[in-house]
Design a protein around this motif. Sequence first.
Motif, PDB file in Angstrom:
ATOM      1  N   TYR A   6       0.849  -1.192   0.000  1.00  0.00           N
ATOM      2  CA  TYR A   6       0.000   0.000   0.000  1.00  0.00           C
ATOM      3  C   TYR A   6       0.885   1.243   0.000  1.00  0.00           C
ATOM      4  O   TYR A   6       1.700   1.452   0.901  1.00  0.00           O
ATOM      5  N   ILE A  37      -8.692 -10.754  -2.878  1.00  0.00           N
ATOM      6  CA  ILE A  37      -8.989  -9.347  -2.612  1.00  0.00           C
ATOM      7  C   ILE A  37     -10.370  -9.302  -1.964  1.00  0.00           C
ATOM      8  O   ILE A  37     -11.336  -9.863  -2.480  1.00  0.00           O
ATOM      9  N   ASP A  41     -10.631  -4.706   1.940  1.00  0.00           N
ATOM     10  CA  ASP A  41      -9.379  -4.134   1.449  1.00  0.00           C
ATOM     11  C   ASP A  41      -9.620  -2.798   0.754  1.00  0.00           C
ATOM     12  O   ASP A  41      -8.747  -1.933   0.733  1.00  0.00           O
ATOM     13  N   TYR A  45      -7.683   0.741   0.462  1.00  0.00           N
ATOM     14  CA  TYR A  45      -7.274   1.139  -0.894  1.00  0.00           C
ATOM     15  C   TYR A  45      -7.764   2.552  -1.215  1.00  0.00           C
ATOM     16  O   TYR A  45      -7.044   3.348  -1.822  1.00  0.00           O
ATOM     17  N   LEU A  57      -0.752  -5.728   2.020  1.00  0.00           N
ATOM     18  CA  LEU A  57      -2.168  -6.009   2.172  1.00  0.00           C
ATOM     19  C   LEU A  57      -2.449  -7.515   2.094  1.00  0.00           C
ATOM     20  O   LEU A  57      -1.594  -8.304   1.711  1.00  0.00           O
ATOM     21  N   PHE A 117      -4.065  -5.269   7.887  1.00  0.00           N
ATOM     22  CA  PHE A 117      -5.305  -4.505   8.053  1.00  0.00           C
ATOM     23  C   PHE A 117      -5.076  -3.311   8.974  1.00  0.00           C
ATOM     24  O   PHE A 117      -4.393  -3.430   9.993  1.00  0.00           O
ATOM     25  N   GLY A 125       0.344  -8.618   5.500  1.00  0.00           N
ATOM     26  CA  GLY A 125      -0.687  -9.365   4.811  1.00  0.00           C
ATOM     27  C   GLY A 125      -0.119 -10.462   3.932  1.00  0.00           C
ATOM     28  O   GLY A 125       1.097 -10.591   3.755  1.00  0.00           O
ATOM     29  N   TYR A 360      -7.374  -4.473  -8.285  1.00  0.00           N
ATOM     30  CA  TYR A 360      -7.916  -3.578  -7.264  1.00  0.00           C
ATOM     31  C   TYR A 360      -8.714  -2.447  -7.913  1.00  0.00           C
ATOM     32  O   TYR A 360      -9.803  -2.091  -7.440  1.00  0.00           O
TER      33      TYR A 360
END
Length: 379
Positions: A6, A37, A41, A45, A57, A117, A125, A360
Amino acid sequence: MKALVYQGPRDVRVKEVPDAKIERPTDVLVKITVTNICGSDLHMYEGRTDMETGRILGHENLGEVVEVGNAVDRIKIGDRVCLPFNIGCGFCKNCERGLTGFCLTANPGTAGAAYGFAGMGPYSGGQAEYLRVPYADFNCLKLPPDAQEKENDYVMLSDIFPTGYHATELAGVRPGESVVIYGAGPVGLMAAHSAAIKGASKIMVVDTHKDRLALAEKAGAIPIDDSDGSCVDQILALTKGQGADRGCECVGYQCCDKHRNEVPNLTMNNLVKTVRATGGIGVVGVFIAEDPGAKDELAKQGQMAFDFGQFWMKGQKIGTGQSNVKAYNRPLRDLIEAGKAKPSFIVSHELPLDQAPEAYKNFDERKDGWTKVLLRPGA
């Protein structure tokens, strides 16, 4: 190793990062074969949480154990395991009561920990080639011999299948009852699947996305298209004006009206209207303590205008909170092995990890057909 990192709002990148490794004797190292995903998430994002840049993530993870710590007894190298998204120690007051989503040890000062998270501890993650799993004897769910064949089903045990089931438990769904579910995303579809497994007589799923509603119908539910804002009238008509016996909230604080405007209290108040007097409501959609990015002033403080008067007058009951995955994942695993459950019906895309940023973007934009995305780091 490669991992999805991220970088900031709507900016995630696959980068080379330091290898995950054993840090404590109770850890194992898992080579990730599939990681999903999740709709949760997207909160990170979109920059709607306090997620730190540089974090990896991914909290829906499955793979093969490749290394074990000296204090690990039950889990062996070569075991195929699915990891609950919530990390539990196994010995605190809450874990001993089966409330592993609210472990008091794994994230000191907070009840609850999770992989990759915001606000749920420092754990990396699993949208990566490898994942460190703490308290591994407790957290690893061993998978049956058909683990590879049914991998797309078993990976749903990490979060959304137990979470959907949890919604029906919180609502109190029993055989023969009617259920209304708000949200036909992955969790809402799993709630519908769970309600069917429990023997619900009528399952209604509310959404505005026709592709998701088609999947709800495939799961045996009655699709309720709320594109014109008529869902309350539709549900009351289907229940002879009484409302459903039980209701599930599977959307959360970013729910939208027919104009795609965020209305944080919409699903909650619609549940009060469409669940019968003395009925039960289960809320597993994510609601957070504060949402600075919200346009609604109450929502910025994690609050909403809730129809409590009507809720009280109807004598309804409500249960909330994240799923305690370990309370459900073994029996749900056994249903999959026996062919009695097949949660993989929601899978729309299987992609290599390198394509995660594009995935994503498409999932966040709710593009037609992008229902559930599985990432394969080894592909």
